[in-house]
Design a protein around this motif. Structure first.
Motif, PDB file in Angstrom:
ATOM      1  N   MET A   1      -1.696   4.035  -8.316  1.00 50.11           N
ATOM      2  CA  MET A   1      -2.711   4.564  -7.406  1.00 50.11           C
ATOM      3  C   MET A   1      -2.367   6.003  -7.040  1.00 50.11           C
ATOM      4  SD  MET A   1      -3.739   3.167  -3.624  1.00 50.11           S
ATOM      5  CE  MET A   1      -4.762   4.176  -2.571  1.00 50.11           C
ATOM      6  N   ASN A   2      -3.376   6.874  -6.864  1.00 52.83           N
ATOM      7  CA  ASN A   2      -3.120   8.230  -6.446  1.00 52.83           C
ATOM      8  C   ASN A   2      -4.148   8.662  -5.412  1.00 52.83           C
ATOM      9  OD1 ASN A   2      -5.510   8.893  -7.864  1.00 52.83           O
ATOM     10  ND2 ASN A   2      -4.326   9.143  -9.752  1.00 52.83           N
ATOM     11  N   LEU A 110      -4.842   0.919   2.146  1.00 49.39           N
ATOM     12  CA  LEU A 110      -4.907   1.814   0.995  1.00 49.39           C
ATOM     13  C   LEU A 110      -5.161   3.227   1.496  1.00 49.39           C
ATOM     14  CD1 LEU A 110      -7.257  -0.336  -1.292  1.00 49.39           C
ATOM     15  CD2 LEU A 110      -4.762  -0.198  -1.430  1.00 49.39           C
ATOM     16  N   GLY A 111      -4.227   4.133   1.251  1.00 47.83           N
ATOM     17  CA  GLY A 111      -4.441   5.519   1.642  1.00 47.83           C
ATOM     18  C   GLY A 111      -3.304   6.090   2.467  1.00 47.83           C
ATOM     19  N   ARG A 112      -3.620   7.041   3.322  1.00 40.39           N
ATOM     20  CA  ARG A 112      -2.617   7.750   4.113  1.00 40.39           C
ATOM     21  C   ARG A 112      -2.463   7.095   5.490  1.00 40.39           C
ATOM     22  NH1 ARG A 112      -4.073  14.185   2.965  1.00 40.39           N
ATOM     23  NH2 ARG A 112      -3.578  14.125   0.729  1.00 40.39           N
ATOM     24  N   LYS A 113      -1.205   6.852   5.871  1.00 40.01           N
ATOM     25  CA  LYS A 113      -0.930   6.163   7.132  1.00 40.01           C
ATOM     26  C   LYS A 113       0.467   6.524   7.622  1.00 40.01           C
ATOM     27  CE  LYS A 113      -0.856   1.482   9.144  1.00 40.01           C
ATOM     28  NZ  LYS A 113       0.509   1.535   9.675  1.00 40.01           N
ATOM     29  N   GLN A 124       2.579   8.563   5.037  1.00 41.91           N
ATOM     30  CA  GLN A 124       2.751   8.162   3.653  1.00 41.91           C
ATOM     31  C   GLN A 124       1.396   7.992   2.969  1.00 41.91           C
ATOM     32  OE1 GLN A 124       6.054   7.853   2.810  1.00 41.91           O
ATOM     33  NE2 GLN A 124       6.510   8.260   4.967  1.00 41.91           N
ATOM     34  N   GLU A 125       1.354   8.274   1.672  1.00 33.57           N
ATOM     35  CA  GLU A 125       0.236   7.824   0.830  1.00 33.57           C
ATOM     36  C   GLU A 125       0.706   6.538   0.185  1.00 33.57           C
ATOM     37  OE1 GLU A 125      -1.121  10.780  -1.909  1.00 33.57           O
ATOM     38  OE2 GLU A 125      -2.245  11.852  -0.376  1.00 33.57           O
ATOM     39  N   GLU A 126       0.021   5.445   0.473  1.00 36.61           N
ATOM     40  CA  GLU A 126       0.625   4.149   0.207  1.00 36.61           C
ATOM     41  C   GLU A 126      -0.397   3.076  -0.147  1.00 36.61           C
ATOM     42  OE1 GLU A 126       0.645   2.151   4.620  1.00 36.61           O
ATOM     43  OE2 GLU A 126       2.331   3.457   4.129  1.00 36.61           O
ATOM     44  N   ILE A 127       0.143   1.992  -0.665  1.00 33.27           N
ATOM     45  CA  ILE A 127      -0.523   0.698  -0.753  1.00 33.27           C
ATOM     46  C   ILE A 127       0.394  -0.273  -0.007  1.00 33.27           C
ATOM     47  CG2 ILE A 127      -1.465  -1.080  -2.266  1.00 33.27           C
ATOM     48  CD1 ILE A 127      -1.351   0.935  -4.540  1.00 33.27           C
ATOM     49  N   LYS A 128      -0.139  -0.988   0.973  1.00 36.46           N
ATOM     50  CA  LYS A 128       0.715  -1.872   1.765  1.00 36.46           C
ATOM     51  C   LYS A 128       0.035  -3.201   2.038  1.00 36.46           C
ATOM     52  CE  LYS A 128       1.502  -1.402   6.262  1.00 36.46           C
ATOM     53  NZ  LYS A 128       2.054  -0.961   7.558  1.00 36.46           N
ATOM     54  N   LEU A 129       0.783  -4.260   1.838  1.00 35.03           N
ATOM     55  CA  LEU A 129       0.372  -5.606   2.212  1.00 35.03           C
ATOM     56  C   LEU A 129       1.190  -6.021   3.421  1.00 35.03           C
ATOM     57  CD1 LEU A 129      -0.928  -8.453   1.818  1.00 35.03           C
ATOM     58  CD2 LEU A 129       0.987  -8.963   0.275  1.00 35.03           C
ATOM     59  N   ASN A 130       0.502  -6.418   4.491  1.00 37.23           N
ATOM     60  CA  ASN A 130       1.153  -6.889   5.711  1.00 37.23           C
ATOM     61  C   ASN A 130       0.647  -8.298   5.983  1.00 37.23           C
ATOM     62  OD1 ASN A 130       2.226  -7.325   8.225  1.00 37.23           O
ATOM     63  ND2 ASN A 130       1.667  -5.325   9.049  1.00 37.23           N
ATOM     64  N   HIS A 143       4.214   0.232  -1.329  1.00 36.22           N
ATOM     65  CA  HIS A 143       4.527   1.247  -2.337  1.00 36.22           C
ATOM     66  C   HIS A 143       4.021   2.582  -1.812  1.00 36.22           C
ATOM     67  CE1 HIS A 143       5.093   3.387  -6.080  1.00 36.22           C
ATOM     68  NE2 HIS A 143       3.841   3.808  -6.013  1.00 36.22           N
ATOM     69  N   THR A 144       4.935   3.532  -1.639  1.00 37.15           N
ATOM     70  CA  THR A 144       4.561   4.868  -1.195  1.00 37.15           C
ATOM     71  C   THR A 144       4.944   5.867  -2.274  1.00 37.15           C
ATOM     72  OG1 THR A 144       4.898   6.595   0.490  1.00 37.15           O
ATOM     73  CG2 THR A 144       6.735   5.083   0.093  1.00 37.15           C
ATOM     74  N   TYR A 145       4.095   6.868  -2.476  1.00 39.45           N
ATOM     75  CA  TYR A 145       4.353   7.813  -3.568  1.00 39.45           C
ATOM     76  C   TYR A 145       4.324   9.265  -3.105  1.00 39.45           C
ATOM     77  CZ  TYR A 145      -0.707   7.140  -3.348  1.00 39.45           C
ATOM     78  OH  TYR A 145      -1.997   6.991  -2.895  1.00 39.45           O
TER      79      TYR A 145
END
Length: 356
Positions: A1-2, A110-113, A124-130, A143-145
């Protein structure tokens, strides 16, 4: 993801839900701050700057279990002691821009947080499952990139890559039982290192105890790093006292665990804390706060750092005053002395902040 996928997802949300309705039913928050700081060095050039900061945040109404979050910050200087004391390269940043999908006992971002984790601090620019597997446990998979800095007391830093194109993968499990809360975490920086550790917090009436241990397993030729912190606190209104100790690895310090910008923001108990995270560093610190009333408080920090056959001492003094729920001011005075003479400094920092 970007970043392009993040933009596409947010755009699809806006077009799927009329923009005027989404904004009218959402909530807005903002802040305005003026910050000034000045360092006087004993054996180096002084430095200082003054800046203002404006932040705006928007949270949409949850629609079909989806929520849009946006955050913007603009910083600029109005004073600089010497050219280069304030990096004015970035004057504005879209620090938050994410979609949150809500499910039964879980959500996906999904996105910046902004994140505040053991070794990840800042935007972070990330994908996160909570998710909550049980009532007393919480699991995060992230996953943060790219990461950035966007606060009201320092120059802005645009989003930049973490660990090249590979980013950083994080798994954190937190569990709570009675007055004990524990957390275990695993970080994977592909081709660089794996980090793992645990945090335990115990709260009993007016007393609390925290213990943190983290270790890196380096995948390159760097020595492994480690971090140990134990901290105890006692609170008896209107005052509180905290005592703590930090130790880093003798050969590697923190090693690659410093990969994420702003790591020191939530791991450093002192205002300056130079050398706390170097190789074979041992730090003893104390902090005491006196709440005079609902508006006025005083805090003092003391720190002693031993690092590589050298030592340093620090004393910080803070005054915070809240004029009302929205308008506040703070003053910080600190003195840092070290066996490295160019570190010796005194500093004054002050800020007024208005929230709306």
């Amino acid at each position: 993801m970007n970043k392009y996928l993040s933009i596409a997802l947010i755009s699809s949300f806006l077009f799927a839900n009329p923009i005027d309705t989404a904004f009218k039913q959402g909530t807005y928050k903002g802040s305005f701050a003026i910050h000034y700081e000045r360092y006087n060095f004993k054996n180096a050039q002084d430095s200082g700057f003054g800046m203002y900061s404006v932040g705006l945040n928007f949270k949409s109404k949850k629609e079909n279990n989806i929520q849009l979050n946006l955050g913007f910050r603009a910083n600029d200087r109005f004073y600089e002691l010497y050219n280069g004391d304030y990096d004015n390269t970035t004057k504005a940043i879209l620090s938050t821009a994410n979609l949150t999908f809500f499910g039964n006992n879980f959500n996906i971002v999904l996105g910046r947080k902004k994140e505040v984790l053991q070794w990840i601090h800042g935007y972070q620019e990330e994908i996160k499952l909570n998710m909550k597997p049980t009532a007393n446990t919480n699991l995060e998979v992230l996953h943060t990139y790219r990461h950035a800095r966007a606060n009201n007391h320092a120059p802005l830093k645009q989003f930049k890559q973490i660990n090249g194109n590979d980013g950083l993968n994080v798994i954190t499990l937190e569990a709570k039982s009675g007055n004990i809360k524990g957390q275990v975490y695993f970080y994977n920086a592909p081709d660089l290192a794996n980090w793992y550790g645990t945090t335990i917090n115990i709260q009993q009436n007016s007393c609390s105890l925290k213990a943190v241990y983290s270790k890196s397993n380096e995948l390159t030729n760097k020595p492994n790093g480690s971090y140990f912190n134990i901290e105890g606190s006692y609170s008896a209104d209107p005052a509180s006292l905290t005592l703590g100790y930090i130790q880093t690895d003798k050969n590697g310090g923190l090693s690659s665990m410093t990969i994420a910008r702003n790591v020191y923001d939530n791991m450093n108990p002192l205002e300056e804390g130079n050398h706390i995270f170097e190789k074979d560093a041992k730090t003893v610190y104390a902090s005491s706060t006196l709440n005079v009333n609902d508006k006025l408080s005083f805090t003092i920090n003391l720190g002693h750092i031993k690092f590589q056959d050298k030592k340093a001492n620090e004393i910080d003094f803070y005054t915070d005053y809240a004029f009302n729920d929205n308008f506040s001011a703070e003053l910080c005075l600190d003195k840092y002395s070290s066996d490295i003479s160019t570190d010796d400094s005194t500093a004054i920092k002050t800020q007024i902040n208005y929230k709306f």
